[in-house]
Write an enzyme that holds these catalytic residues in place. Structure first.
Site, mmCIF file in Angstrom:
data_model
loop_
_atom_site.group_PDB
_atom_site.id
_atom_site.type_symbol
_atom_site.label_atom_id
_atom_site.label_comp_id
_atom_site.label_asym_id
_atom_site.label_seq_id
_atom_site.Cartn_x
_atom_site.Cartn_y
_atom_site.Cartn_z
ATOM 1 N N LYS A 1 0.825 -1.204 0.000
ATOM 2 C CA LYS A 1 0.000 0.000 0.000
ATOM 3 C C LYS A 1 0.865 1.262 0.000
ATOM 4 C CE LYS A 1 -3.968 -2.213 2.292
ATOM 5 N NZ LYS A 1 -4.974 -2.073 3.384
ATOM 6 N N TYR B 1 -12.289 -2.491 -3.798
ATOM 7 C CA TYR B 1 -12.873 -2.498 -2.451
ATOM 8 C C TYR B 1 -14.404 -2.494 -2.478
ATOM 9 C CZ TYR B 1 -8.392 -2.223 -0.017
ATOM 10 O OH TYR B 1 -7.147 -2.508 0.511
ATOM 11 N N ASN C 1 -2.057 0.171 6.954
ATOM 12 C CA ASN C 1 -1.565 -1.127 7.448
ATOM 13 C C ASN C 1 -0.728 -1.880 6.415
ATOM 14 O OD1 ASN C 1 -3.590 -1.836 5.761
ATOM 15 N ND2 ASN C 1 -4.832 -2.900 7.282
ATOM 16 N N THR D 1 -5.689 -7.132 10.805
ATOM 17 C CA THR D 1 -5.953 -5.916 10.023
ATOM 18 C C THR D 1 -5.381 -4.666 10.694
ATOM 19 O OG1 THR D 1 -7.967 -6.881 9.124
ATOM 20 C CG2 THR D 1 -7.782 -4.475 9.045
ATOM 21 N N ARG E 1 2.404 -6.628 9.336
ATOM 22 C CA ARG E 1 1.728 -5.492 9.979
ATOM 23 C C ARG E 1 2.202 -5.330 11.423
ATOM 24 N NH1 ARG E 1 -4.219 -7.033 7.511
ATOM 25 N NH2 ARG E 1 -4.161 -5.704 5.657
ATOM 26 N N HIS F 1 -2.138 -5.355 1.419
ATOM 27 C CA HIS F 1 -3.411 -6.030 1.130
ATOM 28 C C HIS F 1 -3.094 -7.431 0.641
ATOM 29 C CE1 HIS F 1 -7.328 -7.029 -0.556
ATOM 30 N NE2 HIS F 1 -6.660 -7.517 -1.587
ATOM 31 N N GLU G 1 -9.535 -10.215 -7.894
ATOM 32 C CA GLU G 1 -8.589 -9.113 -7.709
ATOM 33 C C GLU G 1 -7.398 -9.215 -8.671
ATOM 34 O OE1 GLU G 1 -7.714 -9.271 -3.528
ATOM 35 O OE2 GLU G 1 -9.747 -8.663 -2.957
HETATM 36 N N1 UDP Z 1 -9.736 -0.437 7.281
HETATM 37 C C1 UDP Z 1 -9.768 0.720 8.002
HETATM 38 N N2 UDP Z 1 -10.527 0.770 9.146
HETATM 39 C C2 UDP Z 1 -11.253 -0.293 9.571
HETATM 40 C C3 UDP Z 1 -11.229 -1.469 8.833
HETATM 41 C C4 UDP Z 1 -10.449 -1.524 7.677
HETATM 42 O O1 UDP Z 1 -9.113 1.686 7.638
HETATM 43 O O2 UDP Z 1 -11.916 -0.190 10.618
HETATM 44 C C5 UDP Z 1 -8.944 -0.505 6.044
HETATM 45 C C6 UDP Z 1 -7.594 -1.182 6.255
HETATM 46 O O3 UDP Z 1 -6.656 -0.548 5.389
HETATM 47 C C7 UDP Z 1 -7.889 -2.594 5.762
HETATM 48 C C8 UDP Z 1 -8.861 -2.329 4.618
HETATM 49 O O4 UDP Z 1 -9.655 -1.240 5.083
HETATM 50 O O5 UDP Z 1 -6.733 -3.276 5.354
HETATM 51 C C9 UDP Z 1 -9.749 -3.488 4.234
HETATM 52 O O6 UDP Z 1 -10.383 -3.980 5.401
HETATM 53 P P1 UDP Z 1 -10.500 -5.551 5.663
HETATM 54 O O7 UDP Z 1 -11.480 -5.735 6.786
HETATM 55 O O8 UDP Z 1 -10.783 -6.253 4.376
HETATM 56 O O9 UDP Z 1 -9.064 -5.924 6.219
HETATM 57 P P2 UDP Z 1 -7.881 -6.785 5.576
HETATM 58 O O10 UDP Z 1 -8.497 -7.863 4.748
HETATM 59 O O11 UDP Z 1 -7.062 -5.821 4.773
HETATM 60 O O12 UDP Z 1 -7.110 -7.311 6.744
HETATM 61 MG MG MG Z 2 -9.917 -7.730 3.224
#
Ligand code: UDP
Ligand code: MG
Length: 156
Positions: free
Chosen positions: A9, A49, A112, A91, A102, A115, A126
């Site tokens: 990212k 997304y 974070n 996450t 992370r 992805h 994707e």
């Molecule tokens: N994200 C955020 N706040 C939240 C949850 C998610 O900013 O409360 C962002 C974060 O960058 C995350 C992305 O949205 O990686 C996608 O969320 P997801 O739940 O799919 O998490 P991931 O699969 O990336 O662990």
């Molecule tokens: Mg995700």
């Protein structure tokens, strides 16, 4: 063999962590079959997304992901989807365990660093968004027989 999409990212690129994060996946034994640096535009970010549309963090997430260049990778290996997700960690940077990407490199809950596709269906969708046909390069690694035990005819 599974192939999954990994995105380094904007925060990972800005913080000069490209090499170290890609190195984690290489060190694990995954094969890189696609890589490119790009600026994600609004339309692509929204498609990627799409499952999160309407959530409270969605607008900020789209803004973040389009704010600066990213590096996208297609990585391949047995169980690559689940294993790479484990390597990424939880996450939220605050929750991610030490030893994960992370957990080791970030503290933020939105910036974070990485992805990774979360299922076979997500990976297929994707990868199709980020790589055109012919951009994933199938190739035989000279080291394959030392990454996997190939003695039974199927990689173990
Ligand atoms: N994200 C955020 N706040 C939240 C949850 C998610 O900013 O409360 C962002 C974060 O960058 C995350 C992305 O949205 O990686 C996608 O969320 P997801 O739940 O799919 O998490 P991931 O699969 O990336 O662990
Ligand atoms: Mg995700």
């Amino acid at each position: 063999m599974e192939t999954t999409l990994i995105i380094l990212k904007p925060d990972a690129v800005q913080r000069s962590l490209i090499g170290r994060i890609i190195g984690r996946f290489e060190d694990k034994g995954f094969q890189i079959v696609g890589v490119k640096m790009m600026l994600i535009d609004q339309a692509l970010a929204e498609r990627h997304y799409e499952p999160h549309r309407g959530k409270g963090f969605y607008d900020g997430l789209i803004k973040f992901m389009t704010s600066s260049p990213v590096v996208v990778l297609a990585i391949r290996g047995i169980g690559a989807i689940e294993i790479s997700r484990k390597m990424m960690g939880a996450t939220f940077g605050a929750d991610a365990l030490p030893g994960t990407i992370r957990g080791d490199f970030g503290v933020s809950n939105s910036f974070n660093l990485v992805h990774g596709s979360d299922s076979a269906e997500s990976a297929r969708r994707e990868l199709g968004l980020f790589f055109g046909s012919g951009e994933l390069l199938d190739h035989v690694r000279a080291v394959e027989g030392w990454v996997y035990d190939l003695s039974s005819g199927t990689p173990e």
